[in-house]
Design a protein around this motif. Sequence first.
Motif, mmCIF file in Angstrom:
data_model
loop_
_atom_site.group_PDB
_atom_site.id
_atom_site.type_symbol
_atom_site.label_atom_id
_atom_site.label_comp_id
_atom_site.label_asym_id
_atom_site.label_seq_id
_atom_site.Cartn_x
_atom_site.Cartn_y
_atom_site.Cartn_z
ATOM 1 N N SER A 2 0.839 -1.197 0.000
ATOM 2 C CA SER A 2 0.000 0.000 0.000
ATOM 3 C C SER A 2 0.880 1.255 0.000
ATOM 4 O O SER A 2 2.026 1.237 0.453
ATOM 5 N N LYS A 3 0.298 2.337 -0.509
ATOM 6 C CA LYS A 3 1.029 3.606 -0.543
ATOM 7 C C LYS A 3 1.357 4.075 0.868
ATOM 8 O O LYS A 3 2.458 4.557 1.133
ATOM 9 N N ARG A 4 0.402 3.898 1.794
ATOM 10 C CA ARG A 4 0.622 4.321 3.180
ATOM 11 C C ARG A 4 1.798 3.555 3.793
ATOM 12 O O ARG A 4 2.650 4.143 4.451
ATOM 13 N N LEU A 5 1.835 2.248 3.547
ATOM 14 C CA LEU A 5 2.937 1.433 4.068
ATOM 15 C C LEU A 5 4.267 1.913 3.498
ATOM 16 O O LEU A 5 5.252 2.068 4.228
ATOM 17 N N ALA A 21 4.750 7.758 13.843
ATOM 18 C CA ALA A 21 5.125 7.127 12.569
ATOM 19 C C ALA A 21 5.487 5.657 12.792
ATOM 20 O O ALA A 21 5.078 4.784 12.022
ATOM 21 N N TRP A 22 6.227 5.385 13.844
ATOM 22 C CA TRP A 22 6.593 4.008 14.164
ATOM 23 C C TRP A 22 5.349 3.184 14.522
ATOM 24 O O TRP A 22 5.188 2.051 14.090
ATOM 25 N N TYR A 23 4.476 3.780 15.317
ATOM 26 C CA TYR A 23 3.228 3.128 15.716
ATOM 27 C C TYR A 23 2.362 2.831 14.485
ATOM 28 O O TYR A 23 1.842 1.726 14.322
ATOM 29 N N MET A 27 1.160 -0.759 13.017
ATOM 30 C CA MET A 27 -0.255 -1.054 12.795
ATOM 31 C C MET A 27 -0.519 -1.472 11.350
ATOM 32 O O MET A 27 -1.339 -2.359 11.094
ATOM 33 N N GLU A 28 0.167 -0.874 10.403
ATOM 34 C CA GLU A 28 0.031 -1.284 8.999
ATOM 35 C C GLU A 28 0.487 -2.734 8.823
ATOM 36 O O GLU A 28 -0.171 -3.515 8.152
ATOM 37 N N ASP A 37 6.901 -8.568 11.554
ATOM 38 C CA ASP A 37 7.335 -7.200 11.221
ATOM 39 C C ASP A 37 6.713 -6.205 12.188
ATOM 40 O O ASP A 37 7.368 -5.252 12.629
ATOM 41 N N ALA A 38 5.435 -6.400 12.505
ATOM 42 C CA ALA A 38 4.763 -5.502 13.453
ATOM 43 C C ALA A 38 5.419 -5.588 14.829
ATOM 44 O O ALA A 38 5.686 -4.558 15.449
#
Length: 104
Positions: A2-5, A21-23, A27-28, A37-38
């Motif tokens: 995704s673009k957000r990721l 940003a890290w959070y 969450m992504e 990864d999360a």
Amino acid sequence: MSKRLAVLESMIQKGSKDPFAWYALAMEYAGADRIDDALRTFTELRDMDPNYVPQYLMCGQMLVKAGRVDAGREWLEEGVTRARGKGDSHALSELQSALSALDD
């Protein structure tokens, strides 16, 4: 991806220390079922900013959902301690509710 990721990964790779940003990146990953990864991202966030309370509930719940109940409980318990220390009664209540749900 995704673009957000992609944007969040880029921010982190460029050295962002913004806990949100890290959070958001963690969450992504969690939303994409990239649990390891999360967890790695939440762990790095905890190392960088242990008083960023929202991470404890979300990581704990993610781990419990993934069947890693003991690890989830540890995150939730640490979150209770951090929320108490900050005087964050709302987060404390949510964390305690999540912990009691484990005992049901």
